[in-house]
Design a protein around this motif. Structure first.
Motif, short mmCIF file in Angstrom:
data_model
loop_
_atom_site.label_atom_id
_atom_site.label_comp_id
_atom_site.label_asym_id
_atom_site.label_seq_id
_atom_site.Cartn_x
_atom_site.Cartn_y
_atom_site.Cartn_z
N THR A 150 46.00 35.06 41.37
CA THR A 150 44.58 34.73 41.46
C THR A 150 44.16 33.85 40.29
OG1 THR A 150 44.35 36.96 42.36
CG2 THR A 150 42.34 35.76 41.95
N LEU A 151 44.67 34.18 39.10
CA LEU A 151 44.29 33.38 37.93
C LEU A 151 44.79 31.94 38.05
CD1 LEU A 151 44.54 35.52 34.70
CD2 LEU A 151 42.53 34.67 35.87
N ILE A 190 45.33 30.26 40.82
CA ILE A 190 44.50 29.58 41.82
C ILE A 190 43.14 29.25 41.21
CG2 ILE A 190 43.42 29.77 44.09
CD1 ILE A 190 45.67 31.63 44.90
N MET A 191 42.62 30.19 40.44
CA MET A 191 41.33 29.98 39.78
C MET A 191 41.40 28.79 38.83
SD MET A 191 38.35 31.28 39.58
CE MET A 191 37.98 33.00 39.54
N HIS A 214 50.53 47.16 36.84
CA HIS A 214 50.17 47.54 38.20
C HIS A 214 49.58 46.36 38.98
CE1 HIS A 214 48.78 49.95 41.47
NE2 HIS A 214 47.50 49.78 41.18
N VAL A 215 48.72 45.59 38.32
CA VAL A 215 48.03 44.52 39.05
C VAL A 215 48.59 43.14 38.73
CG1 VAL A 215 45.88 45.81 39.18
CG2 VAL A 215 46.26 44.27 37.26
N VAL A 235 51.07 41.00 39.55
CA VAL A 235 51.39 39.95 40.53
C VAL A 235 50.12 39.34 41.14
CG1 VAL A 235 52.60 39.42 42.66
CG2 VAL A 235 53.63 40.95 40.98
N PRO A 236 49.27 40.15 41.80
CA PRO A 236 48.08 39.51 42.38
C PRO A 236 47.15 38.91 41.33
CG PRO A 236 47.94 41.89 42.59
CD PRO A 236 49.31 41.58 42.12
N PHE A 237 47.08 39.55 40.16
CA PHE A 237 46.19 39.07 39.12
C PHE A 237 46.60 37.68 38.65
CE2 PHE A 237 44.19 39.15 34.87
CZ PHE A 237 42.93 39.62 35.23
N SER A 255 41.42 25.64 40.80
CA SER A 255 40.10 25.31 41.35
C SER A 255 39.17 24.80 40.26
CB SER A 255 39.47 26.54 42.01
OG SER A 255 40.40 27.20 42.79
N LEU A 312 44.72 50.65 29.69
CA LEU A 312 45.03 49.35 30.30
C LEU A 312 46.35 49.44 31.06
CD1 LEU A 312 43.89 46.35 30.17
CD2 LEU A 312 45.73 45.97 28.55
N ASP A 313 46.29 49.06 32.33
CA ASP A 313 47.49 49.17 33.16
C ASP A 313 47.72 47.80 33.80
OD1 ASP A 313 49.55 49.83 34.77
OD2 ASP A 313 48.39 51.11 36.12
N TYR A 314 48.31 46.88 33.01
CA TYR A 314 48.44 45.52 33.49
C TYR A 314 49.57 45.37 34.50
CZ TYR A 314 48.72 40.48 33.50
OH TYR A 314 48.74 39.17 33.91
#
Lengths: 585, 585
Positions: free
Chosen positions: B13-14, B16-17, B5-6, B8-10, B20, B1-3
């Protein structure tokens, strides 16, 4: 003046603006795009910009950040590719594509790695300190064909659909192999000793990385479809879910070290038909348009950055190593394609011709993925050599191969894409044959492609559609949808031509009913003939269809990153339909 | 698991999700939106989430970053507001709006600032250390009405168009005043002594900040229009330019310490008509759709973050100060509206009624802008008191005023928005009256609103259109465009109803020609009658118009952030048109 405050968004916006303006400038002169691929020109723009930055600042211009590439620039392109992937040729050739993507890539990695290690043993080249593992690591990053570069070139040369999907599909699916091999060799480089257990674990990882990506993608795709069931009252945010869920699937896959590209493609392909049935027409236009726009900009940025990053002092110019890299890339790819195609052709009736094989081998372009991977390498004393070799390979493939592939396709008279897309009549026949073959396979007990497709379709209409579609009681055949779309387009054309009247009610409802039942395979195999209308009505309908489904009522062309279906449609068609209709009256 | 790394965008996105999904959930139950404004519910969701984060981590949840708010969340909302701004009521009431926005806001700032300073002198409240300057600084950030909050509430209560534009316009244009006063007092707080020169410089800044914003916005807007002249061959990136140039105008204005909100509104209003004429229909749909989508998500995120940021230990609960802040905010706004409206009514025939005045005063909601500004304050020992007071004022106005304004509008029987938008016939008459009044003003030598509008229109068609439009030789009147749009919509409805036929050629070309010439004022004022068709043809055309421009052929409703025009259109209309047409045959 407070530049610090707005710097980040300002510079991002300016870069995107530059990319968009470069694209406009490129299309202003019609002759340019027909000679040089857009990718070459964009790299050229990047080289000039890099030169200017280098000249002004007297230091290397900023290099494209690998994180930015993998997290922000790559996903839109792959999403677009997956969403607009022509699913029929893809699944018909899935075996061949997987063979090229998995076995072919492994072949290339080890071929290039070992032969470069051989070159390193020549004392005159002063490369003895590059170990076998480092050569294999380099092989793993340089071997993979790049989807972005392939797309940019292949969509301009219009080869036949099968050839296109073979190269394009390979470039997408080899990501799983690249991820595994690259990470494997990188961890081996840092390990003191390598046990045989590690090697076997690496082999197992192929399946985990690939199938895991598919699973992650499909689960996000179905969740997206399920979510759009409930957006009826709030249409404006419908397009958002398509983007959010796809992006989440990519990020989630990357987080678990699975193949993000495979995940986002599965997600897009899985959600597409359900989402499109649930969302409104305008949302659909927005989704398509934004996807194209985004991927187009990403792609432009990538090539410009590639050019900018090339300038600078990151390179170690050991020419023997670099030249042999280019040569080995060409040779091993050609050999791999020859050998694999030999096996593929033994098991297929519709063989891959030697011309096609040449184009597949020649179309193996490298691009920004290699470039980002080489910068992600851990620092060691020969990293700059690898960077130089990667840069040269990319520039060689994009410029030399990319610019000569179109004349070669002309010269060899490679079978081109059909100028005209299949007519509705042809589509009905193809559909009919599919059902027939599925029935034959069922009766003969041979569980082939058509059998599984039919089973999947049954599962889909029995369970998936009920869960994922808002109005699941009316599953519409793709032909009916196409027919409705054409009617709509026709209506708009009539309105624009000022010819909208209100005579003769058009029995499209009846047609739809007919198509619906004829596209349902149960009618043919299970002899449930009581559902179909009586022969007189059928004759009548067929006459109507024959008159109305005129040859110019076609589906859009296959995948293209720069245009939306129907964009390039000549306005002549509206007139032609009008004339035909008036004649028929 | 390499959290990592992702991450900021993750997380983006969450978020915004989540926003919505909250929106979907909110609209799933139809009763909820009719009782509680969406903004209240979203803050409530935010409060719960903040509580959960606080409970789990045992520390204050992350506070909405002011940079993120001003750089990323606010621009989409303001762009959407500017792009869909109904320009006619806006320019008709521009004087009143400016009076409320400039004088009204200054009145509130000093009123609240001085009265709070008075409260600070009461020894029992232990507030003697809050200086006058700090109170004025606090006044400058708490006085401004917030466009995001106003929009969220006012578009749900459907008051009449003039009332709506007065409150909404004020909330947008007061940004220039807020920027100037806030920065002025903040720099005064840090200065050892204040010279009278500095005060005068501050007054001069009003004009620089406001007019500078307009100039920056208009220049970017016209550049955007000019750029879209050249996008004919590459339609997919057309929508991008609308967003890029608007955003650049905002960032540039912010960079030079001008009003970004004023800039982006000028940009959107300036570019709109030219861009829409240049880009394709599908690009246009995408622009509109994406703008709505983006602003809708931004707005949801802002309210959720507002809720999340409220929880925590950032507050100093000095209740006398907080309560008096709320009271003074209410009193000074009510007084300001009364006094200013008194002057406005003396110079206008169409006066603002006392009911309207009450709603204007009561609709002065505060929102995320105050909240972000208070966090941007330099650290001093009473900052937490200001944060607490701002939070309470925002929650009070959004919850208490926001939830009671709808019943009050019902109770007072405030004039509502016309249920039906103006018909095409009415629009033609309004246009005709405009031309007539411009002619009268011209003859009488009174240079009023109509005179300047006409001059601007002349300048536009003489110079601007030639530069900015791709096909400038065919300037289309807005009525012709509307007519074309309705024809298109009608055609789609017919196609969907399966009623598309091909009898009776519809003379919409002739109609267009007629409308084109009739909407050109030169016909009326300059007596260039040789351009118009002869009376017989005219009669014929009018008959056609009368029969075809049926009352249900309306333009869309006025500004609404959640829906696109035509979204809520009932399917009944298509049938009604059909019946009417069949009858007329």
């Amino acid at each position: 003046l407070d530049y610090q405050h707005v710097q980040v968004p300002f510079e991002i916006t300016l870069w995107i603006m530059l990319a968009s303006l470069a694209k406009i400038g490129f299309h202003l002169y019609n002759k340019l795009p027909s000679v040089v691929p857009e990718s070459c020109l964009l790299i050229f723009v990047g080289l000039i910009m890099g030169g200017i930055i280098y000249g002004l600042n007297d230091r290397s211009p900023p290099v494209m950040d690998s994180d930015i590439f993998f997290l922000y620039l790559l996903p839109p392109i792959v999403l677009d590719a997956g969403y607009f992937m022509p699913s029929r040729p893809f699944f018909e050739n899935i075996g061949t594509i997987l063979l090229y993507a998995v076995v072919g890539t492994i072949w290339n990695v080890f071929g290039i790695g070992f032969s470069l290690y051989g070159i390193c043993q020549v004392k005159a080249f002063q490369l003895q300190d590059v170990s076998l593992l480092h050569n294999l690591l380099f092989g793993s990053l340089i071997a993979a064909v790049d989807p972005v570069a392939v797309l940019a070139v292949f969509e301009e040369i219009h080869v036949n659909e099968k050839l296109h999907i073979l190269v394009f599909g390979e470039s997408l699916l080899n990501d799983a192999v690249t991820v595994v091999l690259y990470k494997l060799f990188r961890s081996f480089c840092e390990m003191p000793t390598i046990k045989s257990v590690d090697v076997f674990a690496g082999v197992g990882k192929f399946f985990v990385v690939g199938l895991g990506g598919v699973l992650v993608g499909l689960s996000f795709g179905f969740t997206a479809a399920f979510t759009t069931r409930f957006t009826k009252d709030i249409r404006v945010i419908e397009p958002l879910f398509v983007f959010l869920y796809s992006y989440l699937s990519y990020l989630t896959a990357e987080m678990f070290h699975l193949s993000g590209i495979v995940a986002i493609i599965s997600c897009a392909m899985g959600m597409k038909r359900y989402v499109e049935a649930n969302i409104s027409l305008k949302s659909h236009t927005t989704v398509k348009y934004f996807m194209k726009m985004w991927s187009s900009v990403s792609d432009t940025l990538i090539f410009i950055f590639l050019g900018v990053s090339t300038i600078g002092e990151n390179h170690e110019w050991n020419w023997p190593y670099i030249c042999f890299t280019v040569i080995f890339c060409l040779i091993w790819r050609a050999l791999g394609v020859l050998v694999l195609t030999f096996f593929v052709n033994r098991f297929h009736v519709n063989t891959i011709t030697s011309k096609d094989q040449f184009i597949i081998a020649y179309g193996g372009l490298r691009g920004a993925i290699c470039f980002s991977l080489v910068f992600l390498l851990p620092d060691f004393h020969r990293k700059k050599l690898f960077i130089a070799a990667t840069t040269v390979v990319i520039l060689f493939t994009v410029f030399v191969q990319g610019m000569t592939i179109r004349p070669l396709v002309d010269l060899l008279a490679v079978k081109r894409k059909r100028e005209s897309a299949p007519t509705v009549g042809e589509q009905i026949h193809i559909r009919f044959l599919d059902h027939l073959l599925a029935g034959i396979e069922d009766i003969s007990g041979h569980w082939g492609q058509y059998y599984w497709k039919d089973k999947l379709e049954y599962f889909n209409s029995k369970y998936l559609q009920k869960i994922l579609l808002r109005e699941y009681d009316q599953p519409k055949s793709s032909i009916v949808l196409l027919y409705e779309k054409l009617e709509r387009k026709h209506a708009i054309e009539l309105a624009q031509a000022g010819q909208l009247g209100h005579g003769l009610a058009h029995p499209s409802f009846l047609c739809s009913a007919f198509l619906c039942s004829s596209s349902d395979r149960t009618v043919i195999t299970d002899q449930k003939m009581e559902d179909t209308p009586n022969p007189d009505v059928l004759d009548n309908m067929q006459e109507i269809l024959a008159r109305n489904l005129y040859r110019i009522r076609r589906t859009g062309p296959a995948y293209n990153r720069h245009t939306l279906p129907g964009d390039s449609e000549p306005a002549e068609q509206a007139k032609e339909i009008l004339i035909l209709r008036h004649k028929s009256l």
